[in-house]
Design an enzyme around this catalytic site. Structure first.
Site: not given
Length: 402
Positions: A142, A227, A256
């Site tokens: 993802f 990532d 985040k």
């Protein structure tokens, strides 16, 4: 009727449903405030937050350092655009490069998907310059919801309905070095890989896998893009998850936990990858704005000052060991690192576990049908972890019977 079954914040939920697009459905809880690792709903219900805004709320809620940094900065200079520079963004870029201990260049964004879009755009330019035509990513990966990031995302359920995509991406099983070796040739521009797969169910790689990924990329001249949208900023007990194997990527993406709740992301290129973009190649009006940069600096300062990396390792081990020792028939195991764990179930009951946990005063995330995600604030205490572990057998009992 139990707490998690009653219409919490019913009036607000109805207003939400009437005003918002239906992509989120209607969330089951309306939150009003938070403090530390606890939150309260609009009806006064109290919960231990074991989701942390999906690994975002590094310092928990209303942390004094974050409140002070954001308040001071917004009262001084809230926005400049990219037409002008400001000191907080420079300090933050320097701080990140110092933590990474490698020469590089930083581009700030507002979110994780934007950081991955920047990385993809950078890799596309690298590929065009060097005659490379395709990309490799992992199955069940993802990388975001925007079209470029979605092209790299190996989840057919959210990807296929929005294709075809403008880039050629080839997917390989995560953790299979031989499959990756076969997929990466001198025509591959870049490999996009999560050091631990987050949305797939908090899936760590086999030991040595990231070193193999680095070697495969080096052998073929492909960029390695790591990532770390979820896994960085202390979440796994290191500043960055790739440091567990001592592997430095060519490009690193962050978001985040970096802002502790304020929107910020980063795309960092190391060595030659840091200068692939030329003036005018990319931009962001809001990226790295002063308030978000000040928040990120407060997060990094607090993690270092308060010794939170060691705390994450210690309390994370307590949480993982406590879950593993529960011995419940519905529990299949636990995986992950630090305060980023997947609780594995023997049946597809994660939604029932989430509901039962909420009823008991704990917020968890039904990530996959048989996996529950825990990503609490890095400041969660040993006592709070113990309280959840003690409550877990009853939660699992209720979920099994629901």
């Amino acid at each position: 009727m139990s707490l998690y079954e009653r219409p919490v914040g019913d009036a607000l939920s109805k207003r939400f449903e009437a005003a918002f697009m239906p992509n989120y459905g209607v969330p089951p809880l309306a939150l009003a405030r938070g403090e530390g690792s606890k939150v309260w709903d609009v009806d006064g219900g109290e919960y231990l937050d074991l989701i942390g805004g999906i690994a975002v709320s590094s310092l928990g809620h209303a942390h004094p350092a974050l409140v002070e940094a954001v308040s001071r900065q917004v009262a001084t200079l809230a926005h400049t655009s990219n037409l002008f520079l400001h000191e907080p963004e420079v300090l933050l870029a320097e701080r990140l490069l110092d933590l990474l201990a490698a020469p590089g260049r930083v581009f700030f964004t507002n979110s994780g998907t934007e950081a991955n879009e920047a990385a993809l755009k950078l890799a596309v330019k690298y590929g065009k310059t060097n005659g490379r035509t395709y990309f490799v990513a992992a199955e069940n990966s993802f990388h975001g919801r925007t079209l470029g990031a979605l092209a790299l995302t190996g989840k057919a359920s959210i990807r296929d309905q929005f294709g075809p995509f403008p880039v050629d991406v080839r997917f390989v099983p995560y953790g299979d070095a031989e499959a990756l070796k076969s997929a990466v040739t001198e025509e591959c521009a870049a490999v996009f890989m999560e050091p631990t797969q987050g949305e797939a169910g908090v899936v760590p790689p086999p030991a040595g896998y990231f070193k193999a990924v680095r070697e495969i990329c080096d052998a073929n001249g492909a960029l390695l893009v790591a990532d770390e949208i979820q896994s960085a900023i202390g979440r796994t007990g290191h500043w960055f998850a790739h440091q567990h194997e001592g592997v430095l990527p060519d490009v690193l993406t962050l978001a985040k936990g970096l802002g502790g709740g304020m929107p910020i992301g980063a795309c960092i290129g190391f060595g030659p990858a840091g200068t692939i973009f030329a003036k005018g190649d990319h931009g962001s009006t809001f990226g790295g704005n002063p308030v978000s940069a000040a928040a990120a600096l407060a997060v990094l300062d607090t993690i270092e000052k308060d010794g939170l990396l060691e705390h994450v390792r210690t309390v994370g081990a307590q949480l993982a060991d406590g879950i593993a020792a529960t011995g419940h028939p519905l529990l299949a195991g636990v995986r992950g690192r630090g305060l980023w764990l997947g609780v594995l179930l023997t049946a597809d009951r994660s939604a029932q576990v989430q509901a039962a946990a909420q009823g008991a005063g704990f917020l968890v995330n039904a990530l996959q049908p048989d996996v529950v995600r825990l990503a609490p604030p890095l400041v969660i205490t040993s006592g709070q972890v113990a309280a959840f572990v003690a409550a877990l057998p009853a939660i699992l009992d209720e979920a099994a019977d629901a």
